[in-house]
Design an enzyme around this catalytic site. Sequence first.
Site, PDB file in Angstrom:
ATOM      1  N   ASN A   9       0.879  -1.175   0.000  1.00  0.00           N
ATOM      2  CA  ASN A   9       0.000   0.000   0.000  1.00  0.00           C
ATOM      3  C   ASN A   9       0.912   1.219   0.000  1.00  0.00           C
ATOM      4  OD1 ASN A   9      -1.792   2.052   0.491  1.00  0.00           O
ATOM      5  ND2 ASN A   9      -2.262   1.445   2.608  1.00  0.00           N
ATOM      6  N   TRP A  10       1.082   1.778  -1.181  1.00  0.00           N
ATOM      7  CA  TRP A  10       2.036   2.887  -1.302  1.00  0.00           C
ATOM      8  C   TRP A  10       1.543   4.159  -0.614  1.00  0.00           C
ATOM      9  CZ3 TRP A  10       3.945   2.935  -7.139  1.00  0.00           C
ATOM     10  CH2 TRP A  10       4.620   1.724  -7.396  1.00  0.00           C
ATOM     11  N   LYS A  11       0.256   4.220  -0.318  1.00  0.00           N
ATOM     12  CA  LYS A  11      -0.347   5.453   0.217  1.00  0.00           C
ATOM     13  C   LYS A  11      -0.023   6.616  -0.723  1.00  0.00           C
ATOM     14  CE  LYS A  11      -0.142   3.442   4.763  1.00  0.00           C
ATOM     15  NZ  LYS A  11      -0.236   3.624   6.207  1.00  0.00           N
ATOM     16  N   GLY A 170       2.137   2.521  10.809  1.00  0.00           N
ATOM     17  CA  GLY A 170       3.132   3.577  10.670  1.00  0.00           C
ATOM     18  C   GLY A 170       3.801   3.980  11.970  1.00  0.00           C
ATOM     19  N   SER A 208       2.927  -1.896  10.505  1.00  0.00           N
ATOM     20  CA  SER A 208       4.359  -1.993  10.792  1.00  0.00           C
ATOM     21  C   SER A 208       4.948  -3.378  10.516  1.00  0.00           C
ATOM     22  CB  SER A 208       4.650  -1.554  12.225  1.00  0.00           C
ATOM     23  OG  SER A 208       4.278  -0.196  12.420  1.00  0.00           O
ATOM     24  N   GLY A 229       2.604  -1.033   4.326  1.00  0.00           N
ATOM     25  CA  GLY A 229       2.710   0.384   4.009  1.00  0.00           C
ATOM     26  C   GLY A 229       4.148   0.803   3.800  1.00  0.00           C
ATOM     27  N   GLY A 230       4.742   1.379   4.808  1.00  0.00           N
ATOM     28  CA  GLY A 230       6.090   1.940   4.701  1.00  0.00           C
ATOM     29  C   GLY A 230       7.114   1.005   4.073  1.00  0.00           C
TER      30      GLY A 230
END
Length: 244
Positions: A9-11, A170, A208, A229-230
């Site tokens: 999920n690149w956001k 995150g 995370s 995500g990150g």
Amino acid sequence: MRTKLVVGNWKMHGSRPANAELLAGVLAARPYTTDVAVCVPYVYLTETAATLAGSDIRWGAQDVSSHAQGAYTGEVSAAMLAEFGCRYAIVGHSERRAYHAESDQLVAEKAQAALAKGVTPIVCVGETLAQRDAGETEAVVKRQLSAVIHLLAHCASEIVVAYEPVWAIGTGRTASPEQAQAVHAVLRAQLQAATGHGAAMRILYGGSVKADNAAALFSQPDIDGGLIGGASLKAADFVAICRA
Ligand code: PGA
């Protein structure tokens, strides 16, 4: 047997050169034993589709409109996504629930709109830290999921669920494998009771996930992969998670 699925999920991250480098790295590390997908900002969808064409890496959007078409400035419909071969749409991410006031009902309508066009919704559920501390985790995630199950009825077995505790997104604070597994088991039982197909449905963990904790999470019996995500923004990290 459920095939594991790892979704990046690149956001709201990326740029054309950065995306090209990231996708090249993900492609170069094939083959994977898991299913792999990336959910990218709308403007990068067509370029991502072209880059990934001919590979088994899937791609998706991070949201979708609940409406089929019409005067909804700024929104993108499931039909538009489907036109380009979009496989997944994340719906109900906690950032959208929090910053765009998305209700359980709206999330369910988005899931329904996606499925109607053959786009698989990745339905996110998860509790805040205050809700966890108040002992409400189960009630919260069950309420969020039941809105979707209720609206989709017999089609509910076609969704992917992602359990993402808000306090772990995150923050570098991951749910322990045991904490995550406990919630996944609750969600699977709920899916099984509602659809009869819970045992075949994929439930991802997100929050995370990193290369060094992915294996322990993914080895839990009810964790079928991750929403990342990150750590999905650097090819080496994402590839390591896909291999975990
Ligand atoms: P994170 O985000 O991996 O950066 O915690 C996960 C998500 O929000 O999907």
